[in-house]
Design a protein around this motif. Structure first.
Motif, PDB file in Angstrom:
ATOM      1  N   GLY A 167       0.814  -1.217   0.000  1.00  0.00           N
ATOM      2  CA  GLY A 167       0.000   0.000   0.000  1.00  0.00           C
ATOM      3  C   GLY A 167       0.846   1.264   0.000  1.00  0.00           C
ATOM      4  O   GLY A 167       2.059   1.232   0.212  1.00  0.00           O
ATOM      5  N   GLY A 168       0.167   2.371  -0.235  1.00  0.00           N
ATOM      6  CA  GLY A 168       0.828   3.666  -0.164  1.00  0.00           C
ATOM      7  C   GLY A 168       0.499   4.335   1.156  1.00  0.00           C
ATOM      8  O   GLY A 168      -0.090   3.718   2.053  1.00  0.00           O
ATOM      9  N   GLU A 169       0.827   5.634   1.262  1.00  0.00           N
ATOM     10  CA  GLU A 169       0.657   6.305   2.557  1.00  0.00           C
ATOM     11  C   GLU A 169      -0.811   6.443   2.965  1.00  0.00           C
ATOM     12  O   GLU A 169      -1.104   6.573   4.134  1.00  0.00           O
ATOM     13  CB  GLU A 169       1.366   7.673   2.535  1.00  0.00           C
ATOM     14  N   GLU A 170      -1.743   6.388   2.017  1.00  0.00           N
ATOM     15  CA  GLU A 170      -3.161   6.541   2.382  1.00  0.00           C
ATOM     16  C   GLU A 170      -3.925   5.221   2.395  1.00  0.00           C
ATOM     17  O   GLU A 170      -5.120   5.189   2.657  1.00  0.00           O
ATOM     18  CB  GLU A 170      -3.844   7.503   1.393  1.00  0.00           C
ATOM     19  N   THR A 171      -3.249   4.144   2.062  1.00  0.00           N
ATOM     20  CA  THR A 171      -3.923   2.836   1.959  1.00  0.00           C
ATOM     21  C   THR A 171      -4.315   2.324   3.347  1.00  0.00           C
ATOM     22  O   THR A 171      -3.540   2.454   4.291  1.00  0.00           O
ATOM     23  CB  THR A 171      -2.984   1.833   1.264  1.00  0.00           C
ATOM     24  N   ARG A 172      -5.515   1.745   3.441  1.00  0.00           N
ATOM     25  CA  ARG A 172      -5.927   1.198   4.741  1.00  0.00           C
ATOM     26  C   ARG A 172      -6.592  -0.174   4.569  1.00  0.00           C
ATOM     27  O   ARG A 172      -7.038  -0.525   3.467  1.00  0.00           O
ATOM     28  CB  ARG A 172      -6.864   2.160   5.460  1.00  0.00           C
ATOM     29  N   ILE A 173      -6.637  -0.900   5.678  1.00  0.00           N
ATOM     30  CA  ILE A 173      -7.322  -2.198   5.646  1.00  0.00           C
ATOM     31  C   ILE A 173      -8.808  -1.930   5.853  1.00  0.00           C
ATOM     32  O   ILE A 173      -9.191  -1.101   6.673  1.00  0.00           O
ATOM     33  CB  ILE A 173      -6.728  -3.167   6.694  1.00  0.00           C
ATOM     34  N   TRP A 174      -9.629  -2.599   5.049  1.00  0.00           N
ATOM     35  CA  TRP A 174     -11.077  -2.423   5.092  1.00  0.00           C
ATOM     36  C   TRP A 174     -11.637  -3.514   6.001  1.00  0.00           C
ATOM     37  O   TRP A 174     -11.442  -4.702   5.738  1.00  0.00           O
ATOM     38  CB  TRP A 174     -11.585  -2.545   3.651  1.00  0.00           C
TER      39      TRP A 174
END
Ligand code: SAH
Length: 259
Positions: A231-238
């Motif tokens: 992921g990148g800096e804004e990626t999150r786990i859903w």
């Protein structure tokens, strides 16, 4: 310069991740029209139902230049499909075919048919991890020097965008993934989501959602049939409650809209 054959044609066919339902209609038409089908054995197997009765020439990994030359030669007088997994233009057979045609100054009728590449296939199984800008890097150093790959990894992770890794780990290069993760760790937090899809859209498909830190315990599960998305800096786990549903990289709607 040899003149083009009357009815010869070369199709470079991207066959997608490995399920017939993800083959494009145009790819099917090219296979149907072809007398000769060439490709790596692994990518040909799942096409069996579509290529019965054709002249099928299977070759193995590492024989790409020969396969390209043979296809071009046959396409002088026959309709030929050279198949390549995913998209033929993404770490596939398209460039070597074009280079041989260019060097030999041959005139051959050619059509390149796009396919769903592994990054798209893997992303679709993970949620929406590649929603905006992203980078794709192959960890195979067969055709690219490892130093160059390391440099590119550094640049990619420093941008804070998601990075899809192809050819993450094989017997010949078991440590490349670990080295890539170390480079990622210099730029990204241990909590950054990582998704792995092994054999996307094939039998034995496996999907793993973890984090950069969590990858250390999962290295053994990754092989050359896997695509790794960091992921990148804004990626999150859903999540839904305590269930992990996948990975989201927001495209930025939250900056503009309320929802
Ligand atoms: N031309 C292909 C890529 C060839 S490089 C494409 O566009 O998809 C080979 C790498 O692609 C593998 O090492 C793996 O990282 C990835 N790959 C190909 N098919 C895959 C699949 N079904 N599932 C997961 N990864 C895949």
């Amino acid at each position: 310069m040899p003149s083009p054959g009357e009815q010869g044609k070369l199709y470079l066919v991207g066959t997608g991740p490995g399920d017939l339902s993800l083959l494009t209609e145009r790819a099917r038409m090219a296979l149907e029209e072809s007398t000769y089908i060439l490709g790596n054995g692994v990518y040909l197997d799942f096409l069996d139902p579509l290529i019965a009765g054709k002249q099928v020439i299977r070759s193995s990994m590492g024989k790409e230049v020969e396969r390209a030359e043979q296809s071009i030669k046959l396409a002088g007088i026959h309709v030929v499909s050279l198949v390549s997994g995913g998209d033929a233009g993404v770490y596939g057979m398209a460039s070597i075919v074009l280079e041989v045609i260019e060097r030999q100054g041959i005139d051959v009728r050619l059509e390149i048919i796009p396919g769903i590449t592994a990054a798209q296939a893997a992303a679709s199984r993970l949620g929406s991890p590649l929603s905006g800008d992203f980078v794709v890097i192959s960890l195979s150093d067969l055709l690219t020097p490892w130093e160059k790959i390391e440099q590119r990894l550094g640049h990619a992770f420093s941008m804070g965008v998601p990075v899809a890794l192809y050819n993450p780990r094989s017997r010949g290069r078991p440590d490349n993934l670990q080295k890539a993760l170390e480079i990622a760790g210099k730029h990204l937090a241990d909590t950054v989501p990582v998704g792995v899809v092994r054999n996307a859209y094939r039998e034995e498909e496996e999907v793993l959602v973890t984090t950069l830190g969590g990858m250390r315990e999962n290295l053994d599960r990754i092989d050359m049939h896997s695509t790794v998305i960091i992921g990148g800096e804004e990626t999150r786990i859903w999540r839904r409650g305590s269930d992990v549903r996948g990975i989201i990289t927001p495209r930025g709607y939250h900056r503009k809209y309320t929802y």
